[in-house]
Design a protein around this motif. Sequence first.
Motif, PDB file in Angstrom:
ATOM      1  N   LEU A   7       0.842  -1.188  -0.074  1.00 43.52           N
ATOM      2  CA  LEU A   7      -0.028   0.009   0.027  1.00 43.52           C
ATOM      3  C   LEU A   7       0.945   1.187   0.005  1.00 43.52           C
ATOM      4  O   LEU A   7       0.266   2.028  -0.607  1.00 43.52           O
ATOM      5  N   GLU A   8       2.072   1.123   0.435  1.00 41.15           N
ATOM      6  CA  GLU A   8       3.162   2.391   0.709  1.00 41.15           C
ATOM      7  C   GLU A   8       3.517   2.606  -0.634  1.00 41.15           C
ATOM      8  O   GLU A   8       3.707   3.727  -1.270  1.00 41.15           O
ATOM      9  N   ALA A   9       3.705   1.371  -1.641  1.00 43.45           N
ATOM     10  CA  ALA A   9       3.933   1.363  -2.936  1.00 43.45           C
ATOM     11  C   ALA A   9       3.256   2.357  -3.808  1.00 43.45           C
ATOM     12  O   ALA A   9       3.536   3.065  -4.870  1.00 43.45           O
ATOM     13  N   ARG A  10       1.811   1.981  -3.411  1.00 36.71           N
ATOM     14  CA  ARG A  10       0.890   2.775  -4.204  1.00 36.71           C
ATOM     15  C   ARG A  10       0.537   4.352  -3.644  1.00 36.71           C
ATOM     16  O   ARG A  10      -0.471   5.165  -4.170  1.00 36.71           O
TER      17      ARG A  10
ATOM     18  N   TRP B 243      -0.779   5.068  -0.769  1.00 31.79           N
ATOM     19  CA  TRP B 243      -1.934   5.085  -0.228  1.00 31.79           C
ATOM     20  C   TRP B 243      -1.823   4.981   1.371  1.00 31.79           C
ATOM     21  O   TRP B 243      -2.787   5.009   2.197  1.00 31.79           O
ATOM     22  N   VAL B 244      -0.727   4.485   1.944  1.00 34.59           N
ATOM     23  CA  VAL B 244      -0.493   4.233   3.210  1.00 34.59           C
ATOM     24  C   VAL B 244       0.954   4.786   3.569  1.00 34.59           C
ATOM     25  O   VAL B 244       1.943   4.653   2.521  1.00 34.59           O
ATOM     26  N   LEU B 245       1.354   5.231   4.514  1.00 34.70           N
ATOM     27  CA  LEU B 245       2.645   5.539   4.944  1.00 34.70           C
ATOM     28  C   LEU B 245       2.798   5.159   6.269  1.00 34.70           C
ATOM     29  O   LEU B 245       1.855   5.061   7.277  1.00 34.70           O
ATOM     30  N   ARG B 246       4.202   4.750   6.590  1.00 32.90           N
ATOM     31  CA  ARG B 246       4.475   4.236   8.135  1.00 32.90           C
ATOM     32  C   ARG B 246       5.238   5.385   8.577  1.00 32.90           C
ATOM     33  O   ARG B 246       5.856   6.043   8.198  1.00 32.90           O
ATOM     34  N   ARG B 247       4.988   5.620  10.098  1.00 36.71           N
ATOM     35  CA  ARG B 247       5.600   6.472  10.759  1.00 36.71           C
ATOM     36  C   ARG B 247       5.792   5.850  12.089  1.00 36.71           C
ATOM     37  O   ARG B 247       5.284   4.937  12.497  1.00 36.71           O
ATOM     38  N   PRO B 248       6.929   6.207  12.749  1.00 42.02           N
ATOM     39  CA  PRO B 248       7.420   5.663  14.139  1.00 42.02           C
ATOM     40  C   PRO B 248       6.569   6.129  15.032  1.00 42.02           C
ATOM     41  O   PRO B 248       6.012   7.385  14.836  1.00 42.02           O
TER      42      PRO B 248
ATOM     43  N   ASP C 137       6.133   7.454  21.442  1.00 43.55           N
ATOM     44  CA  ASP C 137       6.109   7.063  22.713  1.00 43.55           C
ATOM     45  C   ASP C 137       6.873   5.562  22.818  1.00 43.55           C
ATOM     46  O   ASP C 137       7.260   5.262  23.998  1.00 43.55           O
ATOM     47  N   ASP C 138       6.833   5.123  21.694  1.00 43.61           N
ATOM     48  CA  ASP C 138       7.266   3.610  21.801  1.00 43.61           C
ATOM     49  C   ASP C 138       8.290   3.045  20.515  1.00 43.61           C
ATOM     50  O   ASP C 138       7.458   3.084  19.638  1.00 43.61           O
ATOM     51  N   ARG C 139       9.376   3.099  20.594  1.00 40.89           N
ATOM     52  CA  ARG C 139      10.496   3.040  19.538  1.00 40.89           C
ATOM     53  C   ARG C 139      10.042   1.509  18.888  1.00 40.89           C
ATOM     54  O   ARG C 139      10.637   1.297  17.729  1.00 40.89           O
ATOM     55  N   ARG C 140       9.467   0.716  19.587  1.00 40.97           N
ATOM     56  CA  ARG C 140       9.276  -0.527  18.861  1.00 40.97           C
ATOM     57  C   ARG C 140       8.044  -0.735  18.163  1.00 40.97           C
ATOM     58  O   ARG C 140       7.899  -1.716  17.312  1.00 40.97           O
ATOM     59  N   SER C 141       7.207   0.248  18.212  1.00 38.91           N
ATOM     60  CA  SER C 141       5.869   0.335  17.492  1.00 38.91           C
ATOM     61  C   SER C 141       6.055   1.341  16.367  1.00 38.91           C
ATOM     62  O   SER C 141       6.865   2.207  16.212  1.00 38.91           O
ATOM     63  N   THR C 142       5.190   0.982  15.042  1.00 41.03           N
ATOM     64  CA  THR C 142       4.954   1.605  14.036  1.00 41.03           C
ATOM     65  C   THR C 142       3.688   1.891  13.749  1.00 41.03           C
ATOM     66  O   THR C 142       2.743   1.198  13.814  1.00 41.03           O
ATOM     67  N   PHE C 143       3.433   3.156  13.357  1.00 44.01           N
ATOM     68  CA  PHE C 143       2.079   3.435  12.951  1.00 44.01           C
ATOM     69  C   PHE C 143       1.766   3.376  11.315  1.00 44.01           C
ATOM     70  O   PHE C 143       2.653   3.541  10.437  1.00 44.01           O
ATOM     71  N   ALA C 144       0.658   2.960  10.852  1.00 47.76           N
ATOM     72  CA  ALA C 144       0.255   2.733   9.362  1.00 47.76           C
ATOM     73  C   ALA C 144      -0.662   4.063   9.199  1.00 47.76           C
ATOM     74  O   ALA C 144      -1.738   3.994  10.163  1.00 47.76           O
ATOM     75  N   GLN C 145      -0.546   4.964   8.289  1.00 47.08           N
ATOM     76  CA  GLN C 145      -1.524   6.066   8.321  1.00 47.08           C
ATOM     77  C   GLN C 145      -1.903   6.184   6.966  1.00 47.08           C
ATOM     78  O   GLN C 145      -1.245   5.961   5.827  1.00 47.08           O
ATOM     79  N   LEU C 146      -3.280   6.503   6.698  1.00 45.43           N
ATOM     80  CA  LEU C 146      -4.025   6.289   5.465  1.00 45.43           C
ATOM     81  C   LEU C 146      -3.591   7.784   4.936  1.00 45.43           C
ATOM     82  O   LEU C 146      -3.935   8.987   5.565  1.00 45.43           O
TER      83      LEU C 146
END
Length: 171
Positions: A101-104, A106-111, A114-123
């Motif tokens: 979805l990032e390649a399209r 449509w979504v981006l990931r962001r760190p 609060d928690d460096r182990r977690s990643t968010f997916a954002q539309l």
Amino acid sequence: MRKGVVATGVEVLSRGYAPRVDDVCWLDAAERRTWLALLGTTAALDAVLDRQLQRDAGMPLAYYQLLAMLSEAPGRSLRMTELAEITQSSPSRISHAVKRLEARQWVLRRPCADDRRSTFAQLTDAGYAALAAAAPAHVRAVREHLFDALTAEQVAQLREILTAIAARIPD
């Protein structure tokens, strides 16, 4: 009993394996028909909705579901682990799908701050536009293949049945 035995016990009995009756409460004929109807219906519904989305929007049902879940989240963003839980997918499957979805765009990931182990997916706005463009035909297909076959009373009953089943399934 050997691995891969079907839940109904039919294969067990047909191959000469004797189930221990005190260990298993086998499905009766009505339960077996219901179980097989559920399996067949959910598989057929998923397949017809996937084909519709592939044809009309160029995306599989799984991607539509991810975009829809993100669109409903605050800030159109969810932790990848939350997205996996909501969609009943593994973290690795979600990661792979989000990469596509990032390649399209449509979504981006962001760190996560609060928690460096977690990643968010954002539309993204482009992802929201793709979802909005796909939604009318998808909703028509859902209505045609699911809700048009049912009365309002049956829809309420189905919701109650599915809620009761979901409540018994462990996380």
